[in-house]
Design a protein around this motif. Structure first.
Motif, mmCIF file in Angstrom:
data_model
loop_
_atom_site.group_PDB
_atom_site.id
_atom_site.type_symbol
_atom_site.label_atom_id
_atom_site.label_comp_id
_atom_site.label_asym_id
_atom_site.label_seq_id
_atom_site.Cartn_x
_atom_site.Cartn_y
_atom_site.Cartn_z
ATOM 1 N N ASP A 68 0.840 -1.206 0.000
ATOM 2 C CA ASP A 68 0.000 0.000 0.000
ATOM 3 C C ASP A 68 0.874 1.255 0.000
ATOM 4 O OD1 ASP A 68 1.011 -0.065 2.544
ATOM 5 O OD2 ASP A 68 -0.924 0.016 3.570
ATOM 6 N N ALA A 69 0.233 2.425 -0.053
ATOM 7 C CA ALA A 69 0.942 3.695 -0.187
ATOM 8 C C ALA A 69 1.810 3.997 1.032
ATOM 9 C CB ALA A 69 -0.055 4.827 -0.422
ATOM 10 N N ASP A 70 1.333 3.666 2.222
ATOM 11 C CA ASP A 70 2.125 3.930 3.428
ATOM 12 C C ASP A 70 3.400 3.090 3.446
ATOM 13 O OD1 ASP A 70 0.261 5.771 4.368
ATOM 14 O OD2 ASP A 70 -0.883 4.225 5.448
ATOM 15 N N THR A 71 3.272 1.827 3.128
ATOM 16 C CA THR A 71 4.432 0.943 3.084
ATOM 17 C C THR A 71 5.405 1.398 2.007
ATOM 18 O OG1 THR A 71 3.008 -0.886 3.771
ATOM 19 C CG2 THR A 71 5.163 -1.460 2.862
ATOM 20 N N TYR A 72 4.850 1.829 0.870
ATOM 21 C CA TYR A 72 5.684 2.309 -0.234
ATOM 22 C C TYR A 72 6.500 3.531 0.175
ATOM 23 C CZ TYR A 72 6.922 4.378 -4.746
ATOM 24 O OH TYR A 72 7.609 4.931 -5.794
ATOM 25 N N SER A 73 5.836 4.523 0.784
ATOM 26 C CA SER A 73 6.552 5.746 1.155
ATOM 27 C C SER A 73 7.576 5.473 2.257
ATOM 28 C CB SER A 73 5.571 6.842 1.564
ATOM 29 O OG SER A 73 4.793 6.420 2.659
ATOM 30 N N GLU A 74 7.260 4.600 3.187
ATOM 31 C CA GLU A 74 8.216 4.252 4.246
ATOM 32 C C GLU A 74 9.441 3.529 3.655
ATOM 33 O OE1 GLU A 74 10.070 4.059 7.766
ATOM 34 O OE2 GLU A 74 8.212 5.147 7.366
ATOM 35 N N ALA A 75 9.201 2.623 2.737
ATOM 36 C CA ALA A 75 10.320 1.914 2.102
ATOM 37 C C ALA A 75 11.162 2.861 1.266
ATOM 38 C CB ALA A 75 9.779 0.766 1.240
ATOM 39 N N ARG A 76 10.537 3.807 0.598
ATOM 40 C CA ARG A 76 11.281 4.810 -0.174
ATOM 41 C C ARG A 76 12.193 5.634 0.734
ATOM 42 N NH1 ARG A 76 12.701 5.521 -5.407
ATOM 43 N NH2 ARG A 76 11.017 4.916 -6.744
ATOM 44 N N LYS A 77 11.679 6.028 1.902
ATOM 45 C CA LYS A 77 12.480 6.798 2.850
ATOM 46 C C LYS A 77 13.677 5.981 3.330
ATOM 47 C CE LYS A 77 8.614 9.502 4.585
ATOM 48 N NZ LYS A 77 7.700 9.687 5.721
ATOM 49 N N ARG A 78 13.445 4.709 3.630
ATOM 50 C CA ARG A 78 14.535 3.847 4.100
ATOM 51 C C ARG A 78 15.593 3.651 3.008
ATOM 52 N NH1 ARG A 78 11.735 -1.027 7.554
ATOM 53 N NH2 ARG A 78 10.867 0.311 9.178
ATOM 54 N N LEU A 79 15.138 3.453 1.791
ATOM 55 C CA LEU A 79 16.097 3.291 0.690
ATOM 56 C C LEU A 79 16.919 4.558 0.493
ATOM 57 C CD1 LEU A 79 14.033 1.328 -1.982
ATOM 58 C CD2 LEU A 79 16.020 0.515 -0.705
ATOM 59 N N ALA A 80 16.265 5.713 0.585
ATOM 60 C CA ALA A 80 16.983 6.975 0.412
ATOM 61 C C ALA A 80 18.004 7.191 1.535
ATOM 62 C CB ALA A 80 15.991 8.137 0.365
ATOM 63 N N ALA A 81 17.672 6.756 2.739
ATOM 64 C CA ALA A 81 18.580 6.924 3.864
ATOM 65 C C ALA A 81 19.822 6.035 3.754
ATOM 66 C CB ALA A 81 17.855 6.600 5.176
ATOM 67 N N HIS A 82 19.682 4.893 3.105
ATOM 68 C CA HIS A 82 20.809 3.955 2.979
ATOM 69 C C HIS A 82 21.534 4.057 1.659
ATOM 70 C CE1 HIS A 82 20.004 1.987 6.745
ATOM 71 N NE2 HIS A 82 18.721 1.892 6.436
ATOM 72 N N ARG A 83 21.110 4.954 0.812
ATOM 73 C CA ARG A 83 21.754 5.134 -0.504
ATOM 74 C C ARG A 83 23.093 5.840 -0.305
ATOM 75 N NH1 ARG A 83 21.211 2.362 -4.704
ATOM 76 N NH2 ARG A 83 18.991 2.343 -4.480
ATOM 77 N N PRO A 84 24.178 5.344 -0.943
ATOM 78 C CA PRO A 84 25.471 6.028 -0.771
ATOM 79 C C PRO A 84 25.442 7.445 -1.341
ATOM 80 C CG PRO A 84 25.667 4.074 -2.201
ATOM 81 C CD PRO A 84 24.241 4.189 -1.774
ATOM 82 N N ARG A 85 26.078 8.325 -0.654
ATOM 83 C CA ARG A 85 26.136 9.738 -1.060
ATOM 84 C C ARG A 85 27.241 9.943 -2.083
ATOM 85 N NH1 ARG A 85 21.668 10.314 1.154
ATOM 86 N NH2 ARG A 85 21.453 10.699 3.359
ATOM 87 N N PRO A 86 26.968 10.714 -3.165
ATOM 88 C CA PRO A 86 28.027 11.004 -4.133
ATOM 89 C C PRO A 86 29.074 11.931 -3.499
ATOM 90 C CG PRO A 86 25.952 12.030 -4.797
ATOM 91 C CD PRO A 86 25.687 11.254 -3.549
ATOM 92 N N GLN A 87 30.316 11.718 -3.851
ATOM 93 C CA GLN A 87 31.382 12.532 -3.253
ATOM 94 C C GLN A 87 31.790 13.663 -4.128
ATOM 95 O OE1 GLN A 87 34.543 9.922 -2.167
ATOM 96 N NE2 GLN A 87 33.282 8.786 -0.749
#
Length: 87
Positions: A68-87
């Motif tokens: 559902d939409a809530d699970t989707y947005s929460e998973a998107r936030k988690r993925l964004a938080a663990h994505r490596p930052r460009p240097q």
């Protein structure tokens, strides 16, 4: 009067080989052109399937109704938080 040197049997023997090679070439070309184009070439003449990114998997699951939409947005936030930052 025409003289025949007897070399006609060479062409008679060679002609089926040429036709088999031509048909094989056409079949090979058709197979190569109709292969699934989504993927990457391995350098050895074969195509490897392209792996989905985690975001693409999440998008696909949301679009198909698995989550559902809530699970989707929460998973998107988690993925964004663990994505490596460009240097």
């Amino acid at each position: 009067m025409m003289y025949w040197d007897g070399s006609g049997w060479v062409w008679m023997a060679l002609m089926p080989v040429l036709w088999i090679a031509l048909i094989g070439l056409v079949v090979w070309a058709v197979v190569r052109l109709t292969q699934h184009s989504a993927g990457r070439h391995d350098g050895m003449g074969s195509w490897l399937p392209q792996k989905e990114t985690p975001e693409e998997i999440l998008d696909r699951r949301f679009a198909s109704g698995e989550i559902d939409a809530d699970t989707y947005s929460e998973a998107r936030k988690r993925l964004a938080a663990h994505r490596p930052r460009p240097q």
